[in-house]
Design a protein around this motif. Sequence first.
Motif, PDB file in Angstrom:
ATOM      1  N   ALA A 221      79.109  21.217  19.731  1.00 29.88           N
ATOM      2  CA  ALA A 221      80.424  21.626  19.240  1.00 29.88           C
ATOM      3  C   ALA A 221      81.552  21.186  20.169  1.00 29.88           C
ATOM      4  O   ALA A 221      82.682  20.999  19.737  1.00 29.88           O
ATOM      5  N   ARG A 222      81.237  21.025  21.476  1.00 30.28           N
ATOM      6  CA  ARG A 222      82.238  20.590  22.441  1.00 30.28           C
ATOM      7  C   ARG A 222      81.665  19.453  23.290  1.00 30.28           C
ATOM      8  O   ARG A 222      81.335  19.643  24.468  1.00 30.28           O
ATOM      9  N   PRO A 223      81.549  18.257  22.734  1.00 31.82           N
ATOM     10  CA  PRO A 223      80.973  17.147  23.488  1.00 31.82           C
ATOM     11  C   PRO A 223      81.785  16.753  24.716  1.00 31.82           C
ATOM     12  O   PRO A 223      81.255  16.101  25.628  1.00 31.82           O
ATOM     13  N   ASP A 224      83.052  17.171  24.775  1.00 27.82           N
ATOM     14  CA  ASP A 224      83.882  16.871  25.943  1.00 27.82           C
ATOM     15  C   ASP A 224      83.462  17.678  27.170  1.00 27.82           C
ATOM     16  O   ASP A 224      83.836  17.335  28.296  1.00 27.82           O
ATOM     17  N   LEU A 225      82.663  18.739  26.961  1.00 30.77           N
ATOM     18  CA  LEU A 225      82.255  19.604  28.074  1.00 30.77           C
ATOM     19  C   LEU A 225      80.891  19.243  28.664  1.00 30.77           C
ATOM     20  O   LEU A 225      80.570  19.693  29.769  1.00 30.77           O
ATOM     21  N   THR A 293      77.463  12.976  23.997  1.00 31.51           N
ATOM     22  CA  THR A 293      77.011  13.625  22.765  1.00 31.51           C
ATOM     23  C   THR A 293      78.104  13.536  21.707  1.00 31.51           C
ATOM     24  O   THR A 293      79.178  13.009  21.951  1.00 31.51           O
ATOM     25  N   ASN A 294      77.817  14.068  20.527  1.00 33.94           N
ATOM     26  CA  ASN A 294      78.807  14.053  19.444  1.00 33.94           C
ATOM     27  C   ASN A 294      78.712  15.328  18.622  1.00 33.94           C
ATOM     28  O   ASN A 294      77.723  16.060  18.690  1.00 33.94           O
ATOM     29  N   VAL A 295      79.743  15.575  17.837  1.00 33.65           N
ATOM     30  CA  VAL A 295      79.815  16.796  17.028  1.00 33.65           C
ATOM     31  C   VAL A 295      78.962  16.694  15.772  1.00 33.65           C
ATOM     32  O   VAL A 295      78.388  17.686  15.307  1.00 33.65           O
ATOM     33  N   GLU A 296      78.863  15.483  15.207  1.00 30.86           N
ATOM     34  CA  GLU A 296      78.355  15.340  13.843  1.00 30.86           C
ATOM     35  C   GLU A 296      76.852  15.527  13.687  1.00 30.86           C
ATOM     36  O   GLU A 296      76.382  16.257  12.811  1.00 30.86           O
ATOM     37  N   LYS A 297      76.061  14.886  14.536  1.00 34.24           N
ATOM     38  CA  LYS A 297      74.610  14.860  14.259  1.00 34.24           C
ATOM     39  C   LYS A 297      73.821  14.632  15.533  1.00 34.24           C
ATOM     40  O   LYS A 297      74.337  14.091  16.512  1.00 34.24           O
ATOM     41  N   PRO A 298      72.545  15.050  15.524  1.00 35.55           N
ATOM     42  CA  PRO A 298      71.685  14.789  16.675  1.00 35.55           C
ATOM     43  C   PRO A 298      71.325  13.300  16.766  1.00 35.55           C
ATOM     44  O   PRO A 298      71.501  12.540  15.816  1.00 35.55           O
ATOM     45  N   ARG A 299      70.815  12.925  17.920  1.00 33.85           N
ATOM     46  CA  ARG A 299      70.462  11.528  18.178  1.00 33.85           C
ATOM     47  C   ARG A 299      69.153  11.493  18.953  1.00 33.85           C
ATOM     48  O   ARG A 299      68.899  12.358  19.789  1.00 33.85           O
ATOM     49  N   ILE A 300      68.315  10.502  18.652  1.00 30.06           N
ATOM     50  CA  ILE A 300      67.107  10.289  19.448  1.00 30.06           C
ATOM     51  C   ILE A 300      67.133   8.884  20.037  1.00 30.06           C
ATOM     52  O   ILE A 300      67.779   7.974  19.518  1.00 30.06           O
ATOM     53  N   SER A 301      66.429   8.722  21.139  1.00 29.90           N
ATOM     54  CA  SER A 301      66.235   7.406  21.743  1.00 29.90           C
ATOM     55  C   SER A 301      64.896   7.430  22.463  1.00 29.90           C
ATOM     56  O   SER A 301      64.305   8.497  22.680  1.00 29.90           O
TER      57      SER A 301
END
Length: 362
Positions: A221-225, A293-301
Amino acid sequence: MGTIEKDDEGLGYGSSLPVPSVQEIVRNDAQNIPERYVKNLEDRSKSSDICPVSNDIPIIDVFLLANGDEDERQKLDIACQEWGFFQIVNHGADDALKKMKAAEADFFDLPLSDKMKYAMASNDVEGYGQGYVVSEDQKLDWNDLLFLITSPSSSRNIKYWPLIIPGFKEAIDEYAIEIERVRDEILRNLSLLMGEKEDFLKQLHGDVKQGMRMNYYPSCARPDLVLGVSPHSDCTSITLLLQDDHLTALQIKHEGLWVPVNPIPNAIVVNIGDVLEAWSNGKYKSIEHRAVTNVEKPRISAATFVIPGNEVELNPLETMLDDDDRPAIFKNGVKYIDYLRYTLAKKMEGKLANIEYLKLEN
């Protein structure tokens, strides 16, 4: 919150303290960022530190390398010197990439109670958890991971493999074999560029292993943090990373700015690690990198690390030394296992904190 408990078996390379699953934190309360994940102000991603363009990141064609194209080999040389980083295309592993991504997604889709069956042991970095957690009060990264030794098969610790997932082992097997092939092609060309025979770097690794770190970055929700992964360089020779094709999150430090790495569908990201920087006496540079990170969706790598044998020494190669133009700047006699344990005993805090261990004092 599902803090991952551990037993007392393991590799003995290092350890990481048990922490809550970030995936479960988000499932239970997507709006709340626990204080332990809120980075200090100076460590957060800032727009002023971000390079506005990433079009200059080198792209290397593996098919051309494999066919002896001298121009492509020189592009590789420049990429390793000036960037420490490049993306590779035409590697012939597209099908294995798709299966690997599906297998990884299946693991992180498991209920927490099932994932916990593969938790890291108390003196091990293999298994499910989070890496580089060395104190109860350090700031944490916004990710969960599963780390496995994937090759050689004799080095696998199968208790950490989620074999309850149909096709998981087969997907990892196929991907590991393809990555070995691509790895060897890159090492072959680097050997030639370093003035050695084709198989030199592969042999120099000794009892080489491949370790794979599968990463899950929940939306935030707060990727800036927060940061998905704190800034660091890799304590291996090279790393081959499978990115999400649709989300830009990886950033590399280049000329003082963070450069976002826009994904190229079916490309593999390659970066130089500290070991190759030492072997090349600083000609090739390991790259500091991080993930946001981002607000919209999870990510895998999924990052595959090329790991030298424990007793391999990280001495600068003779072909990389010149008393007048390129005197030695790295120590002789440092064994890989000692460097690995040194790095695993610390939290991620940039490149300099690690690489100085390998360098001669001024």
